[in-house]
Write an enzyme that holds these catalytic residues in place. Structure first.
Site, PDB file in Angstrom:
ATOM      1  N   ASP A  47       0.807  -1.220   0.000  1.00 21.42           N
ATOM      2  CA  ASP A  47       0.000   0.000   0.000  1.00 21.42           C
ATOM      3  C   ASP A  47       0.844   1.275   0.000  1.00 21.42           C
ATOM      4  O   ASP A  47       0.464   2.289   0.591  1.00 21.42           O
ATOM      5  CB  ASP A  47      -0.970   0.009   1.202  1.00 21.42           C
ATOM      6  CG  ASP A  47      -1.818  -1.242   1.256  1.00 21.42           C
ATOM      7  OD1 ASP A  47      -2.216  -1.719   0.176  1.00 21.42           O
ATOM      8  OD2 ASP A  47      -2.071  -1.749   2.368  1.00 21.42           O
ATOM      9  N   HIS A  75      -4.772  -1.659  -5.660  1.00 20.14           N
ATOM     10  CA  HIS A  75      -3.996  -0.508  -6.134  1.00 20.14           C
ATOM     11  C   HIS A  75      -4.944   0.610  -6.521  1.00 20.14           C
ATOM     12  O   HIS A  75      -5.821   0.426  -7.365  1.00 20.14           O
ATOM     13  CB  HIS A  75      -3.119  -0.917  -7.327  1.00 20.14           C
ATOM     14  CG  HIS A  75      -2.067  -1.926  -6.968  1.00 20.14           C
ATOM     15  ND1 HIS A  75      -1.170  -2.439  -7.869  1.00 20.14           N
ATOM     16  CD2 HIS A  75      -1.763  -2.510  -5.782  1.00 20.14           C
ATOM     17  CE1 HIS A  75      -0.374  -3.296  -7.255  1.00 20.14           C
ATOM     18  NE2 HIS A  75      -0.721  -3.363  -5.992  1.00 20.14           N
TER      19      HIS A  75
HETATM   20  P1  GDP Z   1      -0.793   0.353  -3.537  1.00 17.79           P
HETATM   21  O1  GDP Z   1      -1.390  -0.926  -3.091  1.00 17.79           O
HETATM   22  O2  GDP Z   1       0.689   0.410  -3.308  1.00 17.79           O
HETATM   23  O3  GDP Z   1      -1.147   0.730  -4.942  1.00 17.79           O
HETATM   24  O4  GDP Z   1      -1.408   1.487  -2.591  1.00 17.79           O
HETATM   25  P2  GDP Z   1      -2.965   1.625  -2.163  1.00 17.79           P
HETATM   26  O5  GDP Z   1      -3.732   2.151  -3.302  1.00 17.79           O
HETATM   27  O6  GDP Z   1      -3.457   0.398  -1.491  1.00 17.79           O
HETATM   28  O7  GDP Z   1      -2.841   2.680  -0.998  1.00 17.79           O
HETATM   29  C1  GDP Z   1      -2.291   3.949  -1.187  1.00 17.79           C
HETATM   30  C2  GDP Z   1      -3.352   5.002  -0.819  1.00 17.79           C
HETATM   31  O8  GDP Z   1      -2.723   6.264  -0.754  1.00 17.79           O
HETATM   32  C3  GDP Z   1      -4.443   5.143  -1.849  1.00 17.79           C
HETATM   33  O9  GDP Z   1      -5.630   5.521  -1.211  1.00 17.79           O
HETATM   34  C4  GDP Z   1      -3.919   6.259  -2.759  1.00 17.79           C
HETATM   35  O10 GDP Z   1      -4.977   6.970  -3.407  1.00 17.79           O
HETATM   36  C5  GDP Z   1      -3.262   7.133  -1.738  1.00 17.79           C
HETATM   37  N1  GDP Z   1      -2.108   7.908  -2.200  1.00 17.79           N
HETATM   38  C6  GDP Z   1      -1.137   7.545  -3.077  1.00 17.79           C
HETATM   39  N2  GDP Z   1      -0.188   8.502  -3.135  1.00 17.79           N
HETATM   40  C7  GDP Z   1      -0.570   9.470  -2.269  1.00 17.79           C
HETATM   41  C8  GDP Z   1       0.009  10.686  -1.843  1.00 17.79           C
HETATM   42  O11 GDP Z   1       1.094  11.096  -2.275  1.00 17.79           O
HETATM   43  N3  GDP Z   1      -0.692  11.404  -0.901  1.00 17.79           N
HETATM   44  C9  GDP Z   1      -1.880  10.995  -0.382  1.00 17.79           C
HETATM   45  N4  GDP Z   1      -2.478  11.747   0.540  1.00 17.79           N
HETATM   46  N5  GDP Z   1      -2.443   9.840  -0.762  1.00 17.79           N
HETATM   47  C10 GDP Z   1      -1.791   9.091  -1.682  1.00 17.79           C
HETATM   48  P1  IMO Z   2      -0.856  -4.175  -2.248  1.00 17.78           P
HETATM   49  O1  IMO Z   2      -0.470  -4.671  -3.612  1.00 17.78           O
HETATM   50  C1  IMO Z   2      -0.891  -4.730   2.094  1.00 17.78           C
HETATM   51  C2  IMO Z   2      -0.684  -8.857   3.532  1.00 17.78           C
HETATM   52  C3  IMO Z   2      -1.969  -9.281   4.236  1.00 17.78           C
HETATM   53  C4  IMO Z   2      -1.434 -10.303   5.201  1.00 17.78           C
HETATM   54  C5  IMO Z   2      -0.322 -10.982   4.394  1.00 17.78           C
HETATM   55  C6  IMO Z   2      -0.736 -12.276   3.735  1.00 17.78           C
HETATM   56  O2  IMO Z   2      -2.174  -3.507  -2.227  1.00 17.78           O
HETATM   57  O3  IMO Z   2       0.248  -3.373  -1.646  1.00 17.78           O
HETATM   58  P2  IMO Z   2      -2.374 -12.909   1.744  1.00 17.78           P
HETATM   59  O4  IMO Z   2      -3.840 -12.640   1.552  1.00 17.78           O
HETATM   60  O5  IMO Z   2      -1.518 -12.364   0.655  1.00 17.78           O
HETATM   61  O6  IMO Z   2      -2.093 -14.345   2.031  1.00 17.78           O
HETATM   62  O7  IMO Z   2      -1.990 -12.121   3.093  1.00 17.78           O
HETATM   63  O8  IMO Z   2       0.066 -10.051   3.401  1.00 17.78           O
HETATM   64  N1  IMO Z   2      -0.879  -8.301   2.187  1.00 17.78           N
HETATM   65  C7  IMO Z   2      -0.904  -6.998   1.907  1.00 17.78           C
HETATM   66  N2  IMO Z   2      -0.834  -5.927   2.711  1.00 17.78           N
HETATM   67  N3  IMO Z   2      -0.977  -4.555   0.761  1.00 17.78           N
HETATM   68  C8  IMO Z   2      -1.034  -5.625  -0.051  1.00 17.78           C
HETATM   69  O9  IMO Z   2      -1.052  -5.528  -1.405  1.00 17.78           O
HETATM   70  C9  IMO Z   2      -1.023  -6.922   0.512  1.00 17.78           C
HETATM   71  N4  IMO Z   2      -1.069  -8.164   0.008  1.00 17.78           N
HETATM   72  C10 IMO Z   2      -0.968  -8.989   1.028  1.00 17.78           C
HETATM   73  O10 IMO Z   2      -2.570  -8.197   4.889  1.00 17.78           O
HETATM   74  O11 IMO Z   2      -0.840  -9.680   6.305  1.00 17.78           O
HETATM   75 MG    MG Z   3      -2.867  -1.626  -1.766  1.00 18.96          MG
END
Ligand code: GDP
Ligand code: IMO
Ligand code: MG
Length: 470
Positions: A47, A75
């Protein structure tokens, strides 16, 4: 001197010189080639904002490919206030001119994939043959999700000592059981198998006998699995997905030969890597860049630019050690300002200070050549900020090495360097030179400590809220 020998020596040295020149040309073309391809990889526990960065870099690439994980990923991409959550489909899909590939290293839940395709189409996103799925990607079946949940519940139910439970806190998307079947081989189903009804049915007849018994042993009180019904349902899903299913290894190599550039999109993150993460609190794939060659069929020498994505602080979902976690007001404030709630499960994320021991380790394992520092805007308003630069161990010694092992990492206490905070909100800032001095000091310290440049700074969720080439 023997003329013939002399002649052949001359011919030999000319051939050698030509050979070396040819080798040079090949090496240079590989070097040039590698500069065009980019990997985006999470350097923490997920994340980090990979989706946003991939979306941003899509314009400079022709093909975007996911190499690992499954629908455990979430994502987020925000474009002009519109928020898209992608789980299986690469984040390049929002650009209609680009090809998106789900590589062989991904585990695909076909129902989730179709749901995602439908949702995107309903919002006007073009998803046709610009989305390709590897025929060798493994399928997440409904029983994998049941197994995942049943095992987690079983482990939660046997928490019997001060360690608590051994449950991982998975996303319950069936990821672990699907990868386990891939390794088992005899109980696996691949995307290509969905296209052959009788083969699928015959395999499922064997698998379901085993699975029904295993689920019963885990306390699942459901009726035994019906293999023929399951075969019919998944054959139909295969028919719907047929236009997308192909040999993506050749597709990627054909693209490379045609001078196209590839963007590799990592899911999950380096510290969740099955081999190099905080085992056993990890996911079941190689999410570091080391998973790219096996998860796509593209060898590692094609990788030139490796952009490591790092939040300006830390977060983690699920169980496992987290040395810099803040179970206090600071942690709550980061969670609220950063809207740290899971994209996939909605779970509140655990939050804490930036851990550069962990990030430096990920930079090393992934071979990161640059950093995108995301969610930097979240840190405005703190009087002071902390960055962990070393760990203190139980015997009092201080180390700057990470422990990719949950038992050892749990014994590490962070050693912090403290920074002055800033009050100015950063969301309107458009270049790094305009950042408050204390914010710039924070970034400069990270660059110095990691030894690689920060190439992007995120100051908000929108595509445009990014300071590029900062
Ligand atoms: P990913 O799994 O790595 O793609 O990340 P996620 O989408 O799960 O979580 C990142 C969160 O942060 C999302 O809600 C994005 O919209 C938000 N986000 C990404 N970059 C920024 C940033 O620079 N500032 C803020 N405030 N939010 C961001
Ligand atoms: P993105 O791509 C955050 C974590 C789960 C759990 C562990 C194992 O959005 O960054 P699983 O379901 O894969 O067997 O869970 O890994 N986990 C993540 N945490 N972002 C993710 O993906 C994750 N994918 C798996 O929370 O602790
Ligand atoms: Mg994510």
């Amino acid at each position: 001197m023997n003329r013939r020998l002399h002649g052949s020596r001359l011919a030999g040295s000319t051939a050698r010189a030509e050979g070396l020149a040819r080798l040079d040309r090949v090496t240079n073309s590989t070097r040039n080639d590698s500069r065009r391809h980019t990997a985006v990889v999470g350097l923490q526990w997920g994340d980090e904002g990979k989706g946003k960065v991939v979306d941003l870099l899509t314009a400079q690439h022709d093909v975007i490919v996911r190499y690992n994980g499954g629908a455990n990923a979430g994502h987020t991409v925000v474009v002009e206030g519109e928020r898209y959550a992608l789980h299986l489909i690469p984040s390049g899909i929002l650009n209609p001119k680009k090809r998106n590939i789900i590589g062989n290293g991904v585990v695909v839940d076909p129902e989730k994939l179709l749901e995602e395709i439908d949702k995107l189409r309903a919002r006007g996103v073009h998803v046709e043959t610009n989305l390709q799925v590897s025929d060798r990607a493994h399928v997440v079946m409904p029983y994998h999700k049941e197994q995942d949940a049943a095992l987690e519940e079983f482990l939660l139910g046997v928490a019997s000592n001060e360690r608590g439970s051994f449950a991982i806190g998975t996303t319950r998307r069936g990821i672990g059981p699907a990868y386990a079947d891939k390794v088992n081989r005899s109980t696996a189903i691949r995307m290509g198998d969905l296209l052959d009804h009788d083969y699928l049915r015959d395999r499922l007849r064997v698998i379901c006998r085993l699975r029904s018994a295993e689920l019963k042993a885990l306390g699942v009180a459901a009726p035994p699995l019906d293999p023929d019904a399951l075969a019919a349902r998944f054959f139909e899903l295969g028919q719907t997905l047929r236009p997308h299913i192909t040999d993506t290894v050749y597709a990627l190599h054909d693209a490379i030969k045609a001078d196209q550039s590839i963007l590799f999109e990592g899911a999950n993150a380096c510290l969740l890597d099955i081999d190099h993460g905080t085992y056993p609190y990890v996911t079941s794939s190689n999410c570091s860049t080391l998973g790219i060659p096996s998860g796509t069929g593209v060898p590692g020498h094609h990788l030139g630019r490796i952009l490591g994505i790092m939040k300006a602080y830390s977060s983690r979902v699920g169980a496992g050690p987290f040395p810099t976690e803040q179970l206090n007001e600071t942690g709550n404030l980061i969670r609220e300002r950063g809207r740290e709630y899971g994209t996939t499960t909605g779970r509140p994320r655990r939050t804490g200070w930036l851990d550069l021991v962990a990030v430096k380790y990920s930079v090393m394992v992934c071979g990161a050549t640059g950093i995108a520092c995301t969610l930097f805007d979240v840190l405005a308003g703190f009087e002071e900020l902390k960055i962990c630069t070393a760990y203190r161990l139980a015997d009092g010694s201080v180390v700057d090495r990470f422990f990719p092992d949950a038992r050892l990492l749990a014994q590490a206490t962070p050693v912090y360097k403290t920074f002055r905070g800033w009050t100015e909100e950063l969301r309107e800032v458009t270049d790094r030179k305009s950042l408050p001095i204390n914010a710039e000091t924070y970034l400069a310290f990270i660059e110095e400590h990691l030894g690689i440049p920060i190439e992007m700074v995120g100051v908000g969720p929108d595509r445009n809220q990014t300071l590029v080439n900062a």
